[in-house]
Write a protein that holds these residues in place. Structure first.
Motif, PDB file in Angstrom:
ATOM      1  N   PRO A 163       0.592  -1.188   0.671  1.00  0.00           N
ATOM      2  CA  PRO A 163      -0.165   0.446  -0.009  1.00  0.00           C
ATOM      3  C   PRO A 163       0.824   1.260  -0.279  1.00  0.00           C
ATOM      4  CG  PRO A 163      -0.886  -1.764   1.425  1.00  0.00           C
ATOM      5  CD  PRO A 163       0.554  -2.215   1.047  1.00  0.00           C
ATOM      6  N   GLU A 164       1.872   1.302   0.358  1.00  0.00           N
ATOM      7  CA  GLU A 164       3.143   2.767   0.678  1.00  0.00           C
ATOM      8  C   GLU A 164       3.351   2.732  -0.556  1.00  0.00           C
ATOM      9  OE1 GLU A 164       5.217  -0.778   3.386  1.00  0.00           O
ATOM     10  OE2 GLU A 164       3.024  -0.384   2.993  1.00  0.00           O
ATOM     11  N   GLU A 165       3.971   1.873  -1.932  1.00  0.00           N
ATOM     12  CA  GLU A 165       4.054   2.000  -3.000  1.00  0.00           C
ATOM     13  C   GLU A 165       3.428   2.806  -3.942  1.00  0.00           C
ATOM     14  OE1 GLU A 165       7.194  -1.484  -3.237  1.00  0.00           O
ATOM     15  OE2 GLU A 165       5.598  -2.589  -3.455  1.00  0.00           O
ATOM     16  N   MET A 166       2.167   2.768  -3.525  1.00  0.00           N
ATOM     17  CA  MET A 166       0.729   3.387  -4.382  1.00  0.00           C
ATOM     18  C   MET A 166       1.317   4.963  -4.824  1.00  0.00           C
ATOM     19  SD  MET A 166      -2.790   1.747  -2.958  1.00  0.00           S
ATOM     20  CE  MET A 166      -3.756   2.376  -3.794  1.00  0.00           C
ATOM     21  N   ARG A 167       1.489   5.685  -3.895  1.00  0.00           N
ATOM     22  CA  ARG A 167       1.776   6.842  -4.523  1.00  0.00           C
ATOM     23  C   ARG A 167       3.550   7.341  -4.910  1.00  0.00           C
ATOM     24  NH1 ARG A 167      -0.480   6.599   1.218  1.00  0.00           N
ATOM     25  NH2 ARG A 167      -2.248   8.339   1.601  1.00  0.00           N
ATOM     26  N   THR A 168       3.719   6.498  -5.256  1.00  0.00           N
ATOM     27  CA  THR A 168       4.981   6.607  -6.133  1.00  0.00           C
ATOM     28  C   THR A 168       5.357   6.309  -7.504  1.00  0.00           C
ATOM     29  OG1 THR A 168       6.290   5.559  -4.718  1.00  0.00           O
ATOM     30  CG2 THR A 168       6.370   7.565  -4.308  1.00  0.00           C
ATOM     31  N   HIS A 169       4.385   4.658  -7.371  1.00  0.00           N
ATOM     32  CA  HIS A 169       4.588   3.755  -8.760  1.00  0.00           C
ATOM     33  C   HIS A 169       3.707   4.787  -9.801  1.00  0.00           C
ATOM     34  CE1 HIS A 169       3.442   0.464 -11.328  1.00  0.00           C
ATOM     35  NE2 HIS A 169       4.138  -0.373 -10.363  1.00  0.00           N
ATOM     36  N   PRO A 170       4.754   4.218 -11.051  1.00  0.00           N
ATOM     37  CA  PRO A 170       5.152   4.923 -12.143  1.00  0.00           C
ATOM     38  C   PRO A 170       3.228   5.039 -13.167  1.00  0.00           C
ATOM     39  CG  PRO A 170       5.602   3.055 -12.542  1.00  0.00           C
ATOM     40  CD  PRO A 170       6.141   3.388 -10.654  1.00  0.00           C
ATOM     41  N   ARG A 171       2.400   4.579 -12.281  1.00  0.00           N
ATOM     42  CA  ARG A 171       1.115   3.810 -12.538  1.00  0.00           C
ATOM     43  C   ARG A 171       0.574   4.529 -12.369  1.00  0.00           C
ATOM     44  NH1 ARG A 171       0.430  -1.638 -15.881  1.00  0.00           N
ATOM     45  NH2 ARG A 171      -1.223  -1.269 -17.300  1.00  0.00           N
ATOM     46  N   ARG A 172       0.646   5.603 -11.209  1.00  0.00           N
ATOM     47  CA  ARG A 172      -0.478   5.154 -10.191  1.00  0.00           C
ATOM     48  C   ARG A 172      -1.565   6.511 -10.080  1.00  0.00           C
ATOM     49  NH1 ARG A 172      -2.731   8.372  -7.606  1.00  0.00           N
ATOM     50  NH2 ARG A 172      -2.256   9.546  -9.180  1.00  0.00           N
ATOM     51  N   SER A 173      -0.967   7.393 -11.426  1.00  0.00           N
ATOM     52  CA  SER A 173      -2.962   7.466 -11.987  1.00  0.00           C
ATOM     53  C   SER A 173      -3.681   7.123 -13.101  1.00  0.00           C
ATOM     54  CB  SER A 173      -2.483   8.539 -12.809  1.00  0.00           C
ATOM     55  OG  SER A 173      -0.718   9.792 -11.699  1.00  0.00           O
ATOM     56  N   GLU A 174      -3.343   5.462 -13.191  1.00  0.00           N
ATOM     57  CA  GLU A 174      -4.418   5.347 -14.737  1.00  0.00           C
ATOM     58  C   GLU A 174      -5.310   4.627 -13.673  1.00  0.00           C
ATOM     59  OE1 GLU A 174      -1.988   2.191 -16.895  1.00  0.00           O
ATOM     60  OE2 GLU A 174      -0.324   3.083 -17.021  1.00  0.00           O
ATOM     61  N   LEU A 175      -6.424   5.662 -14.021  1.00  0.00           N
ATOM     62  CA  LEU A 175      -7.835   4.781 -13.485  1.00  0.00           C
ATOM     63  C   LEU A 175      -8.133   3.437 -14.049  1.00  0.00           C
ATOM     64  CD1 LEU A 175      -9.778   8.330 -13.223  1.00  0.00           C
ATOM     65  CD2 LEU A 175      -8.388   6.654 -11.696  1.00  0.00           C
ATOM     66  N   LEU A 176      -9.499   3.076 -13.742  1.00  0.00           N
ATOM     67  CA  LEU A 176      -9.855   1.905 -13.866  1.00  0.00           C
ATOM     68  C   LEU A 176     -11.117   1.877 -14.502  1.00  0.00           C
ATOM     69  CD1 LEU A 176      -8.676  -1.543 -11.345  1.00  0.00           C
ATOM     70  CD2 LEU A 176      -7.990  -0.919 -14.544  1.00  0.00           C
ATOM     71  N   SER A 177     -11.379   3.050 -14.211  1.00  0.00           N
ATOM     72  CA  SER A 177     -13.283   3.871 -13.848  1.00  0.00           C
ATOM     73  C   SER A 177     -13.021   5.242 -13.521  1.00  0.00           C
ATOM     74  CB  SER A 177     -14.340   2.949 -13.170  1.00  0.00           C
ATOM     75  OG  SER A 177     -15.134   3.090 -13.919  1.00  0.00           O
ATOM     76  N   ALA A 178     -13.598   5.883 -13.976  1.00  0.00           N
ATOM     77  CA  ALA A 178     -14.274   7.230 -13.793  1.00  0.00           C
ATOM     78  C   ALA A 178     -15.921   7.117 -14.845  1.00  0.00           C
ATOM     79  CB  ALA A 178     -13.399   8.090 -14.830  1.00  0.00           C
ATOM     80  N   LEU A 179     -16.593   8.612 -13.989  1.00  0.00           N
ATOM     81  CA  LEU A 179     -17.660   9.318 -14.745  1.00  0.00           C
ATOM     82  C   LEU A 179     -17.724   9.510 -16.065  1.00  0.00           C
ATOM     83  CD1 LEU A 179     -19.240  10.780 -12.049  1.00  0.00           C
ATOM     84  CD2 LEU A 179     -20.038   7.835 -12.349  1.00  0.00           C
ATOM     85  N   GLY A 180     -18.300   9.004 -17.384  1.00  0.00           N
ATOM     86  CA  GLY A 180     -18.101   9.245 -18.360  1.00  0.00           C
ATOM     87  C   GLY A 180     -17.660   8.042 -18.991  1.00  0.00           C
ATOM     88  N   SER A 181     -17.520   6.438 -17.923  1.00  0.00           N
ATOM     89  CA  SER A 181     -17.163   5.678 -18.783  1.00  0.00           C
ATOM     90  C   SER A 181     -18.292   5.313 -19.865  1.00  0.00           C
ATOM     91  CB  SER A 181     -16.610   4.803 -17.736  1.00  0.00           C
ATOM     92  OG  SER A 181     -15.718   5.047 -17.262  1.00  0.00           O
ATOM     93  N   ALA A 182     -17.920   4.329 -20.277  1.00  0.00           N
ATOM     94  CA  ALA A 182     -19.520   2.753 -20.711  1.00  0.00           C
ATOM     95  C   ALA A 182     -19.971   2.373 -19.785  1.00  0.00           C
ATOM     96  CB  ALA A 182     -18.739   2.023 -22.563  1.00  0.00           C
ATOM     97  N   PRO A 183     -21.164   2.216 -19.766  1.00  0.00           N
ATOM     98  CA  PRO A 183     -21.971   1.236 -18.141  1.00  0.00           C
ATOM     99  C   PRO A 183     -21.352  -0.035 -18.455  1.00  0.00           C
ATOM    100  CG  PRO A 183     -23.484   2.704 -20.170  1.00  0.00           C
ATOM    101  CD  PRO A 183     -21.924   2.465 -21.026  1.00  0.00           C
ATOM    102  N   GLU A 184     -20.858  -0.640 -19.460  1.00  0.00           N
ATOM    103  CA  GLU A 184     -20.076  -1.925 -18.793  1.00  0.00           C
ATOM    104  C   GLU A 184     -18.777  -1.517 -18.489  1.00  0.00           C
ATOM    105  OE1 GLU A 184     -19.760  -0.937 -23.259  1.00  0.00           O
ATOM    106  OE2 GLU A 184     -21.510  -0.367 -21.981  1.00  0.00           O
TER     107      GLU A 184
END
Length: 266
Positions: A163-184
């Motif tokens: 968990p402590e590595e989340m803040r510095t990981h190179p892929r930290r900003s990649e989202l799996l979901s956000a509003l504006g996504s296709a419903p599926e």
């Protein structure tokens, strides 16, 4: 463009609840975050959103999400977790519908985190999409926070990342979901049951631009020293800017937060 804040910084009609808002541009050229709140004599709704999409679309998406959630809650306050889920799904549909309004909005999306309090019953609900978070503190200690819909969160849950590595990981900003996504493709999460509020409970809703730079230990320590909600957010702002300077991140993200203090026993 500046972020949108709906309402005043402190809700004077609610003597048992104190509320403060923070939204800053950070190192970016403009602020794509939006935050707002609404209250009646019996209910409170707070929303924080972090937009993306380029060409001004992000700040439109975040404002749309904040406005829609507040308007819908004001018209019909929520009382069950499934109602929170339904509202977030409806908000997603609203963001998608407004993508057709102009070329700048064609790819817009936004994270969102929302808090709903029933003051008569002393209960709270919340829901989110993306990596904007809600934290709950009791007796000055963090009890819980939402789990991000992100690549690094999935790596943590798979045991690949600490968990402590989340803040510095190179892929930290990649989202799996956000509003504006296709419903599926959309993932939203609501609290599994209403939270029974104790005197002194503190809620913090914030974008990743804040929690990326301030860990939970610092959050709790600064909360215990703060005299009131505004003072706490001022310290959190200082910590974000301090750590961004230390990491030489001149283009660090916008950062926004709303905190709600329930009574003064924190």
């Amino acid at each position: 463009m500046s972020s949108e804040t709906l309402g005043t910084e402190v809700a004077p009609a609610l003597p048992a609840l104190e509320l403060a808002i923070l939204s800053r541009q950070g190192g970016r050229n403009y602020n794509e975050d939006a935050c707002g709140h609404w209250n009646s004599d019996t209910h409170l709704c707070c929303v924080v959103a972090d937009g993306a999409g380029g060409h001004g679309g992000g700040d439109i998406a975040s404002k749309l999400a904040v406005r829609h959630i507040i308007e819908q809650f004001a018209a019909a306050p929520l009382s069950q977790p499934e109602e929170v889920t339904d509202l977030l799904l409806d908000t997603n549909a609203t963001v998608i519908r407004h993508r057709a309004d102009g070329e700048a909005q064609a790819h817009m999306h936004t994270t969102v985190v929302s808090l709903f309090i029933d003051m008569n019953r002393g209960l709270a609900l919340w829901g989110h999409a993306g990596d904007s978070r809600l934290y709950v503190f009791r007796d000055g200690q963090m009890l819980a926070h939402t789990r991000d819909h992100s690549v690094v969160q999935s790596l943590v849950e798979a045991g690949v990342l600490r968990p402590e590595e989340m803040r510095t990981h190179p892929r930290r900003s990649e989202l799996l979901s956000a509003l504006g996504s296709a419903p599926e493709d959309l993932h939203v999460t609501a609290a599994s049951r209403p939270w029974h509020i104790h005197d002194g409970d503190v809620f913090l809703l914030c974008t990743d631009g804040l929690w990326e730079y301030v860990d939970e230990v610092e959050m709790s320590a600064s909360l215990n020293r703060a005299a009131d909600p505004r003072a706490w957010l001022a310290v959190l702002e200082e910590l974000v800017l301090k750590h961004a300077r230390e990491q030489a991140k001149h283009t660090h993200d916008n950062f926004s937060a709303i905190t709600v203090w329930c009574g003064r026993g924190h």
